[in-house]
Design an enzyme around this catalytic site. Structure first.
Site, PDB file in Angstrom:
ATOM      1  N   GLY A  84      40.488  30.851  40.803  1.00  0.00           N
ATOM      2  CA  GLY A  84      39.679  31.840  40.024  1.00  0.00           C
ATOM      3  C   GLY A  84      40.196  33.263  39.780  1.00  0.00           C
ATOM      4  N   GLN A 109      41.416  41.852  37.582  1.00  0.00           N
ATOM      5  CA  GLN A 109      42.665  41.719  38.409  1.00  0.00           C
ATOM      6  C   GLN A 109      43.862  41.690  37.725  1.00  0.00           C
ATOM      7  OE1 GLN A 109      40.865  37.911  40.221  1.00  0.00           O
ATOM      8  NE2 GLN A 109      41.814  38.473  41.904  1.00  0.00           N
ATOM      9  N   CYS A 127      41.597  36.218  48.517  1.00  0.00           N
ATOM     10  CA  CYS A 127      41.868  36.584  47.112  1.00  0.00           C
ATOM     11  C   CYS A 127      43.226  36.832  46.808  1.00  0.00           C
ATOM     12  CB  CYS A 127      40.895  38.086  46.993  1.00  0.00           C
ATOM     13  SG  CYS A 127      40.987  38.823  45.447  1.00  0.00           S
ATOM     14  N   LEU A 128      43.448  36.759  45.351  1.00  0.00           N
ATOM     15  CA  LEU A 128      44.547  36.957  44.980  1.00  0.00           C
ATOM     16  C   LEU A 128      45.194  38.479  44.958  1.00  0.00           C
ATOM     17  CD1 LEU A 128      44.753  34.410  41.926  1.00  0.00           C
ATOM     18  CD2 LEU A 128      46.076  34.267  43.965  1.00  0.00           C
ATOM     19  N   HIS A 154      32.352  35.432  43.852  1.00  0.00           N
ATOM     20  CA  HIS A 154      33.727  36.171  44.186  1.00  0.00           C
ATOM     21  C   HIS A 154      33.937  36.823  42.959  1.00  0.00           C
ATOM     22  CE1 HIS A 154      37.554  36.780  46.473  1.00  0.00           C
ATOM     23  NE2 HIS A 154      37.895  36.964  45.133  1.00  0.00           N
ATOM     24  N   GLU A 155      33.965  36.087  41.867  1.00  0.00           N
ATOM     25  CA  GLU A 155      34.602  36.628  40.622  1.00  0.00           C
ATOM     26  C   GLU A 155      33.831  37.508  39.985  1.00  0.00           C
ATOM     27  OE1 GLU A 155      37.691  35.920  40.568  1.00  0.00           O
ATOM     28  OE2 GLU A 155      37.830  34.159  41.718  1.00  0.00           O
ATOM     29  N   HIS A 168      34.061  40.762  41.454  1.00  0.00           N
ATOM     30  CA  HIS A 168      35.206  41.448  40.967  1.00  0.00           C
ATOM     31  C   HIS A 168      35.035  42.245  39.714  1.00  0.00           C
ATOM     32  CE1 HIS A 168      38.993  40.444  43.287  1.00  0.00           C
ATOM     33  NE2 HIS A 168      38.714  39.099  43.056  1.00  0.00           N
TER      34      HIS A 168
HETATM   35 NI    NI Z   1      39.537  37.562  44.107  1.00  0.00          NI
END
Ligand code: NI
Length: 173
Positions: free
Chosen positions: A43, A48, A90-91, A132-133, A136
């Site tokens: 995702g 991000q 998370c990235l 989660h997204e 963000h």
């Molecule tokens: Ni994330």
């Protein structure tokens, strides 16, 4: 595209709703997909990659059939049910994972990349990924949901990691 990482301030900003899905938005979505797959993510939210727009993409299928990205624009959680704790990463939060309590089942409303209304009923990994997204897009990271102590320990470790990275900067190896 470069993925911003914590503690970058852009990750703390709230993304703006999209009024018009034009060519620039389509291009951004394409680039986000490329970035997500090359980073092995399931995702990605536009914040991000430094774009404060309410776009998220995901692909939790993890099949060998190849990439099958889904796009959700201006998403809103309209129903939730139950609670479940599971590990997340998370990235944008390097070298860390932690247990996070999320809603077990959710219903999300938004539009797809062509502007068509979209309702998604999700559970399991998809429900977790969407929460989660959407976090963000609101400037929230999953580490905001863990204990103050765990977060402090991570911050300490991250400082060491960044210091190490800085000390090798500019050196030819
Ligand atoms: Ni994330």
């Amino acid at each position: 595209m470069r993925i911003l990482t914590y503690p970058d301030a852009v990750l703390r900003a709230k993304a703006e709703p999209i009024q018009n899905i034009d060519e620039a938005i389509q291009k951004l979505v394409d680039n986000m997909c490329k970035t997500m797959y090359s980073s092995m993510g399931i995702g990605l939210a536009a914040n991000q990659v430094g774009e404060l727009k309410r776009i998220l993409i995901y692909d939790v299928t993890q099949t060998k059939a190849g990439p099958n990205p889904s796009v959700l624009i201006n998403p809103e959680i309209i129903l939730t049910e139950g609670d479940i704790v599971q590990e997340e990463a998370c990235l944008s939060v390097i070298d860390f994972s932690a247990d996070v309590r999320r809603k077990e089942r959710i219903k999300v409303r938004g539009v797809d990349k062509d502007g068509n209304p979209l309702d998604i009923e999700a559970e399991g990994l998809l429900a977790r990924c969407l929460q989660h997204e959407i976090d963000h897009l609101n400037g929230v990271l999953y580490i905001d949901h863990i204990s103050t102590l765990k977060r402090a320990l991570y911050n300490k470790r991250l400082k060491k990691i960044m210091k190490r990275a800085a000390s090798s900067k500019g050196k030819k190896m």
